[in-house]
Every structure is written in C-alpha cells, then in structure tokens.
Design a protein around this motif. Sequence first.
Motif: not given
Lengths: 224, 224
Positions: A9, A11, A13, A53, A56, A60, B49, B52-53, B56-57, B59-60, B68-69
């Motif tokens: 999907p 997203l 972000k 997101l 951020q 990074l 919130t 999630k940040l 995500q870090q 994950e990166l 997703p989902r």
Amino acid sequence: MTFLKAEQPQLFKDHAYKEIKKAIIQHQIEPGSMLYERSLSESLGISRTPLKLALQQLELEGWILSVPRKGISVKTINKQDVDEVFQLRKANEVLAIELLIPLLNHETIDKIEKADEQLYDFREDPLKFVYYDSSFHLLLAELSQNHRLYQLIHNLTDQFNWFRFAALKAGQSVDEIYYEHKLMIEGLKTRNVRQTTEAVLNHIDHAQTIIANLIDNEENPMTH
Amino acid sequence: MTFLKAEQPQLFKDHAYKEIKKAIIQHQIEPGSMLYERSLSESLGISRTPLKLALQQLELEGWILSVPRKGISVKTINKQDVDEVFQLRKANEVLAIELLIPLLNHETIDKIEKADEQLYDFREDPLKFVYYDSSFHLLLAELSQNHRLYQLIHNLTDQFNWFRFAALKAGQSVDEIYYEHKLMIEGLKTRNVRQTTEAVLNHIDHAQTIIANLIDNEENPMTH
DNA sequence: ATATGGCATCTGGTATACCAGATGCCAATG
DNA sequence: CATTGGCATCTGGTATACCAGATGCCATAT
C-alpha cells in the motif's frame, strides 16, 4: 502461497518523504529555509502524523535539521560536508567494485553496458544526465549484492545530486564526466579491479573538484 | 549569546528508541518476535505517536521489519547479513584509519591509549568488554573527523554487538581480541597506515569468523 | 528612554479517537 | 463433511485535539 500480488500500500509518509526530498534536491526549497509542519501537511493534503514520520526520515538522512519546539530547517552545507560525502562515496563505491567484479557474468555486463548507452543518449540534457548517471552508479552498487551497501550509496548519490543540481543552476556543466565511465566499463569487462577502482576514483574526484570550487568560491544559498 | 545551557529536552521518541534497541541488542527481545504498538506504548508509558517515530528509526536502521497494517517484527539474520555488515565495517573502519592518521597528535594518541587501558581493565568481564571495545572503535571513528562516517560505524558496531551478545549467550568468548588492539595502537603511534589497516582487518576478520561459525552451525533464534 | 513583565501566538510534542486492512472463528449453506 | 460468507477483533495508519516550550510585541513601571 499467494498469487494475487500483495502490492505494498502507498503510505502517506513515503509519499511525503519522496516529495519533500525531491523538492530539496532540485532546489525548489532553498537550504536554510524553514519548514512548518502545519503548512506542509496542508499543502501535501495529509495530517501531521505521517508527515512527522517523513520529516524524521529526512532528518536521519541528513537533509533537514529539527530543533525540538523551535523549528525545522533545510540544512545548509559547507566544504566539510562535501568532503565527508565524497570520502564516503569513494571508499564505498570502491568496495562495491571489489565485491562486484568476482560476480560478473555475461548478463550483468550486458546490463551495465545498456545503462551506459542510456547515459550517452542524454549527454546533452543535464537534468536527465544527472538522473541516469546516478542510475549507473546505483546499478553497480546493486550488482555488488550487498543490500546495505546499496542503501548507503543510494543515500550518498542523492546528496551528491543535491550538490550537482546547484552546479547546474550555477551554469556549470559536468557532462564531460561521461567519458570517464568508459574507463570504468573497460575495467569491469576485463575483471581488472585496479583499473576499475582507479577509474571510479578519478570519476568521483573530478566531480568533487567541481563541487568544491562551487562551494568555496562565493556566497551562495547552499552555504551558511 | 546564551549562557544558561539550552540543554536538549529529552524527547520520548529518543528514549523509546534507546530502550527498544538496547533490549534487542541484549537479546531481551528475541529475533522474529512481534512488537505491538499498543502494548509497547503502554509498557514504556508513552503514547503511540512518539513510539511510532522510535519504531521507524529502528526500521530505517535495519533492526525491525514493519509490514503496513499487519505487524512489526524484530529482524532475523542470516549469514548474508553478517557478511554485509562485516564488509561495510572493514571498508569504513579502514577509511577511518586513513583519515585519522594524518590528524594524530600527542593529545589524540593519549586518548586512544587511555581507551585501550579501560578495555584491558574489563578483559575478564565480557559484557563490559563488549561495551568498551565498541567505544574504542567509535573513538577512532570520531577522531577521523568525518561525522557521517562516525554515524555509519556507530550503526555497524551496534549491529555487530547484537551478533556478539548472541556469541556470549552461546558461551563463546571473544576476549582474546583484546591483544589485537595492541597492534592497531602500535601502528597508529608510528603513523603507519599499512600496519594499522592490516591490524584492523585482522581484528574484524577474527570477529567475523567467530560470528559466522555461530550463525552457520545450528538452528538458533537469530536465524530464520 | 529604557527595562521588564505578561500575554498572544507562533512552534513542535504528545495523547487519543477513529479508520481501514487483515485474520480467524463459526455458523449457515451446499 | 466441506465450503463460504460475515462478523468480531486483532493490527497499524491517519486525523485531530490538546499541551508546553519559545518568541516577540506592547503596555507599564522606573
């Protein structure tokens, strides 16, 4: 076993990330200018949560600077930034070459030559040339079979393209760089690590010189 | 001019990021296990919130995988992951050495020797040894004066430490590695790029061998 | 005239309500 | 008994309301 593609999907972000990064690279947003979450989310048509997101990720990766409760600005760069990016590019693109050469076969060499031909077609169109030049370097990184290395080089070439768009805007062309690719490809075809490495280093050094001169010479909106 | 320190506020996202990463590195969270935003936010005492940040870090940086989902899981690793990390470590720590040596002076050499002494003090305490060994490598990266390179090596040594904690849990010690530092330091003190580079490469190769054996040998919770 | 205190209003940070995709159970149906 | 459709309930994604720090203007006091 799933046949119907579970297509990822889109997203919000990711969309926001790409849009903002593109705007920065193409200098539609000037270095040093502020970004505001509320107005950005409005102009992108999304809410602040996915936008945060995206921002951020950009932070990074070194594109923007976020100061808690004060604001977000597009980073300005100086000569040290350029040096840092180019030092990393050189070491890691050389690594990619070293990993790539033992893996070469007819198919992959064909891919590389095809990519170089595409590049030649756009030797007169600076904008597209920038794009296909990056693709060429990314292809080599991809064929090195080290995904982390690919990601790293991707990020570094994006930053390089940022510098490069500035050079184009300043009227400096870097198109003669095309001919340096020929040397790289010859080295690859003969599996000659030393020749290829030298060609890559010359290629990157050449670009660095042009960019470094641009940064040094005058006040321009990229520097602080 | 501001004299009262504008100390950076502690953001929830940074706290969450550090806590979760620490838990992963120390194998308090097993590779492959799922993470749930709602329960994680509850146990950390923050909302989704900032969490999630943090996620995500992670994950990166390659620690977790987010679909997703569907869900978020701690990444499992295989031999290729180990190879990728070590290839990058070798190329970039060598770069750090090359940049560092021309910059050495009495002060910086002193710092390096101090760091090595600290390391020696913990040669019998594997957990602390891991910590101070990383500090040693990070110090060299820092002294190379390339901030992007420092960040990169920081990330790579963190991933290395993840492997290493697994080795410690499996009863394998890697402490003899201490003596390889001596060779690196000698090379640095004599500003000998070649000697230092070789010592670093041996040092990293040694670690890679131990980790690669651990991954290869059996089913263990890190692999998939 | 200058220094100061407080309020209006910016900013990003956080909490939360709601939405939509994914999943699995289970009853209805053949 | 096997298949299927639908609903309950998971998940993360998104929008939004609210909070708190930062800032600057302006009235007030000296």
